[in-house]
Scaffold this motif. Structure first.
Motif, PDB file in Angstrom:
ATOM      1  N   ALA A  34       0.823  -1.216   0.000  1.00 46.26           N
ATOM      2  CA  ALA A  34       0.000   0.000   0.000  1.00 46.26           C
ATOM      3  C   ALA A  34       0.854   1.261   0.000  1.00 46.26           C
ATOM      4  N   GLN A  35       2.086   1.175   0.530  1.00 50.25           N
ATOM      5  CA  GLN A  35       2.886   2.382   0.651  1.00 50.25           C
ATOM      6  C   GLN A  35       4.205   2.347  -0.133  1.00 50.25           C
ATOM      7  N   ARG A  36       4.353   1.373  -1.027  1.00 50.70           N
ATOM      8  CA  ARG A  36       5.602   1.312  -1.795  1.00 50.70           C
ATOM      9  C   ARG A  36       5.680   2.512  -2.749  1.00 50.70           C
ATOM     10  N   PRO A  37       6.878   3.050  -2.979  1.00 46.47           N
ATOM     11  CA  PRO A  37       7.011   4.179  -3.911  1.00 46.47           C
ATOM     12  C   PRO A  37       6.750   3.740  -5.342  1.00 46.47           C
ATOM     13  N   ALA A  38       6.031   4.539  -6.079  1.00 44.14           N
ATOM     14  CA  ALA A  38       5.728   4.219  -7.474  1.00 44.14           C
ATOM     15  C   ALA A  38       6.849   4.646  -8.404  1.00 44.14           C
ATOM     16  N   ARG A  39       7.673   5.601  -7.966  1.00 46.63           N
ATOM     17  CA  ARG A  39       8.761   6.106  -8.800  1.00 46.63           C
ATOM     18  C   ARG A  39       9.881   6.581  -7.898  1.00 46.63           C
ATOM     19  N   ALA A  40      11.072   6.698  -8.460  1.00 49.25           N
ATOM     20  CA  ALA A  40      12.230   7.097  -7.660  1.00 49.25           C
ATOM     21  C   ALA A  40      12.025   8.462  -7.013  1.00 49.25           C
ATOM     22  N   GLU A  41      11.323   9.362  -7.696  1.00 48.06           N
ATOM     23  CA  GLU A  41      11.110  10.703  -7.155  1.00 48.06           C
ATOM     24  C   GLU A  41      10.378  10.658  -5.813  1.00 48.06           C
ATOM     25  N   ASP A  42       9.578   9.629  -5.583  1.00 48.02           N
ATOM     26  CA  ASP A  42       8.869   9.504  -4.311  1.00 48.02           C
ATOM     27  C   ASP A  42       9.817   9.307  -3.134  1.00 48.02           C
ATOM     28  N   LEU A  43      11.051   8.905  -3.409  1.00 46.51           N
ATOM     29  CA  LEU A  43      12.037   8.672  -2.357  1.00 46.51           C
ATOM     30  C   LEU A  43      12.860   9.903  -2.032  1.00 46.51           C
ATOM     31  N   VAL A  44      12.731  10.970  -2.821  1.00 48.67           N
ATOM     32  CA  VAL A  44      13.632  12.114  -2.714  1.00 48.67           C
ATOM     33  C   VAL A  44      13.220  13.036  -1.571  1.00 48.67           C
ATOM     34  N   VAL A  45      14.227  13.402  -0.780  1.00 45.15           N
ATOM     35  CA  VAL A  45      14.066  14.411   0.271  1.00 45.15           C
ATOM     36  C   VAL A  45      15.086  15.510  -0.001  1.00 45.15           C
ATOM     37  N   ASP A  46      14.623  16.740  -0.110  1.00 45.19           N
ATOM     38  CA  ASP A  46      15.532  17.874  -0.276  1.00 45.19           C
ATOM     39  C   ASP A  46      16.079  18.272   1.089  1.00 45.19           C
ATOM     40  N   VAL A  47      17.398  18.338   1.206  1.00 43.66           N
ATOM     41  CA  VAL A  47      18.042  18.712   2.462  1.00 43.66           C
ATOM     42  C   VAL A  47      19.027  19.844   2.187  1.00 43.66           C
ATOM     43  N   ALA A  48      19.136  20.754   3.127  1.00 39.70           N
ATOM     44  CA  ALA A  48      20.056  21.885   2.957  1.00 39.70           C
ATOM     45  C   ALA A  48      21.500  21.441   3.105  1.00 39.70           C
ATOM     46  N   ASP A  49      21.761  20.546   4.069  1.00 41.03           N
ATOM     47  CA  ASP A  49      23.118  20.063   4.312  1.00 41.03           C
ATOM     48  C   ASP A  49      23.028  18.677   4.937  1.00 41.03           C
ATOM     49  N   PRO A  50      23.412  17.627   4.217  1.00 34.46           N
ATOM     50  CA  PRO A  50      23.319  16.273   4.778  1.00 34.46           C
ATOM     51  C   PRO A  50      24.139  16.094   6.049  1.00 34.46           C
ATOM     52  N   ARG A  51      25.115  16.941   6.279  1.00 35.40           N
ATOM     53  CA  ARG A  51      25.950  16.833   7.471  1.00 35.40           C
ATOM     54  C   ARG A  51      25.267  17.374   8.719  1.00 35.40           C
ATOM     55  N   ASP A  52      24.171  18.091   8.530  1.00 36.51           N
ATOM     56  CA  ASP A  52      23.474  18.741   9.649  1.00 36.51           C
ATOM     57  C   ASP A  52      21.993  18.815   9.324  1.00 36.51           C
ATOM     58  N   LEU A  53      21.324  17.703   9.445  1.00 35.29           N
ATOM     59  CA  LEU A  53      19.911  17.622   9.094  1.00 35.29           C
ATOM     60  C   LEU A  53      19.047  18.402  10.072  1.00 35.29           C
ATOM     61  N   THR A  54      17.997  19.001   9.545  1.00 32.01           N
ATOM     62  CA  THR A  54      16.973  19.560  10.421  1.00 32.01           C
ATOM     63  C   THR A  54      16.095  18.410  10.915  1.00 32.01           C
ATOM     64  N   ALA A  55      15.288  18.694  11.920  1.00 32.56           N
ATOM     65  CA  ALA A  55      14.392  17.669  12.447  1.00 32.56           C
ATOM     66  C   ALA A  55      13.422  17.188  11.367  1.00 32.56           C
ATOM     67  N   ALA A  56      12.932  18.123  10.538  1.00 34.11           N
ATOM     68  CA  ALA A  56      11.986  17.746   9.488  1.00 34.11           C
ATOM     69  C   ALA A  56      12.664  16.908   8.413  1.00 34.11           C
ATOM     70  N   GLU A  57      13.901  17.271   8.055  1.00 30.18           N
ATOM     71  CA  GLU A  57      14.633  16.484   7.051  1.00 30.18           C
ATOM     72  C   GLU A  57      14.923  15.081   7.563  1.00 30.18           C
ATOM     73  N   HIS A  58      15.327  14.988   8.818  1.00 29.58           N
ATOM     74  CA  HIS A  58      15.599  13.684   9.432  1.00 29.58           C
ATOM     75  C   HIS A  58      14.338  12.829   9.420  1.00 29.58           C
ATOM     76  N   ALA A  59      13.224  13.410   9.828  1.00 24.12           N
ATOM     77  CA  ALA A  59      11.969  12.666   9.879  1.00 24.12           C
ATOM     78  C   ALA A  59      11.545  12.190   8.497  1.00 24.12           C
ATOM     79  N   ALA A  60      11.754  13.028   7.476  1.00 18.89           N
ATOM     80  CA  ALA A  60      11.369  12.652   6.113  1.00 18.89           C
ATOM     81  C   ALA A  60      12.226  11.501   5.592  1.00 18.89           C
TER      82      ALA A  60
END
Length: 308
Positions: A34-60
């Motif tokens: 029911a929740q599998r991604p239909a396309r690769a774009e569904d997996l993408v999370v935009d992050v400002a800096d992977p070395r210092d994630l925000t709480a929202a980026e981490h949760a996503a």
């Protein structure tokens, strides 16, 4: 992909990966599909800096990894910073790096085309040739199972270098739905053997036998596989041959396979899912460079799904 779905609750002793527990499997299967991604774009999370994630980026990122065992991040950080995979991994609970013999001294592998005169020359990740379907560390012993991984792109190839991605839990579903005997065969302790590797000093790595599918102590599913036809020995029984053929057919054309090309600042993070890579052509002035970090840990999820 942004809607949070709640996994079905089952008893503490049930497991969707127990072939004798069909009720738990069917509940988990329904949730998973029911929740599998239909396309690769569904997996993408935009992050400002992977070395210092925000709480929202981490949760996503964690949300996607819990759903699909992987996430793709996209960032403006394009500098060649080898600390990035380590810093990102630490924020997600990936701490125990697998310092394999081809990794750099810091345990992070620089994946680039390498001259054949060094130790990496000729090993296929360090060439521009296509890489067939596999999970990382399939040649490792049980005590060094690769459970987590990060693949970070500094520079892509001039053309090519596309990755295919398949959640190993979806591969399990496809095989079990086709015939539970396929899964049973691939769970045998001697289903797949990687022969010993020798070097000038003798045996550099002992032969490694083990299952394709295994259930870790925490109840999660681990997969160990390579589509290579050389340097591999499959158990010589009819059930294993049939299971391997079914898995090869799945990887040849499953609609659940996602394909993506990592661009500068992008990366793959999550568990040790099935993946491949197309061949590529380099720009000599800006050769392809990716950083790969492999971990003995799984991503630290906020709460283990109830079926595990």
């Amino acid at each position: 992909m942004d809607t949070v779905l709640i996994p079905p609750r089952v008893t503490d002793h049930s497991s969707p990966f127990d072939l004798d527990d069909d009720a738990s499997y069917q509940r988990w299967r329904a949730w998973k599909l029911a929740q599998r991604p239909a396309r690769a774009e569904d997996l993408v999370v935009d992050v400002a800096d992977p070395r210092d994630l925000t709480a929202a980026e981490h949760a996503a990122l964690v949300d996607r990894i819990q759903r699909a065992n992987m996430a793709l991040y996209r960032s403006p950080v394009t500098a060649a910073d080898k600390d990035l995979p380590r810093a990102l991994g630490a924020q997600l609970g990936l701490l125990r790096l697998d310092a394999n013999w081809l990794a750099d001294e810091d345990g992070i592998s620089s994946i680039a085309v390498s001259d054949r005169s060094d130790d990496r020359g000729g090993f296929i990740p360090y060439t521009d040739r296509a890489i067939r379907w596999h999970t990382d560390g399939y040649y490792h012993p049980e005590g060094r199972r690769i459970r987590g991984m990060i693949l970070h792109c500094v520079r892509p190839a001039a053309s090519g270098g596309v990755n295919g991605l398949l959640d190993h839990e979806l591969a399990y579903i496809a095989l079990r739905d086709a015939a539970p005997a396929h899964v049973r065969a691939l769970m045998q302790a001697d289903a797949m053997t990687i022969p010993a590797r020798a070097d000038d000093d003798g045996v550099a790595r002992a032969a490694q036998s083990g299952p394709v599918f295994a259930v870790d102590a925490d109840g999660s599913l681990h997969m160990r596989y390579t589509a290579r036809t050389r340097s591999i020995e499959w158990k010589a029984d009819a059930a294993t041959r049939a299971a391997v053929a079914a898995l090869e057919a799945l990887l040849a054309g499953s609609p659940w396979i996602l394909r993506t090309r990592l661009e500068p600042g992008m990366g793959l993070v999550g568990h040790n899912v099935l993946h491949d890579r197309s061949g590529f052509e380099d720009d000599p002035a800006r050769p392809r460079l990716l950083y790969r970090a492999r971990f003995l840990d799984r991503v630290a999820l906020p709460a283990a799904p109830p079926w595990r």
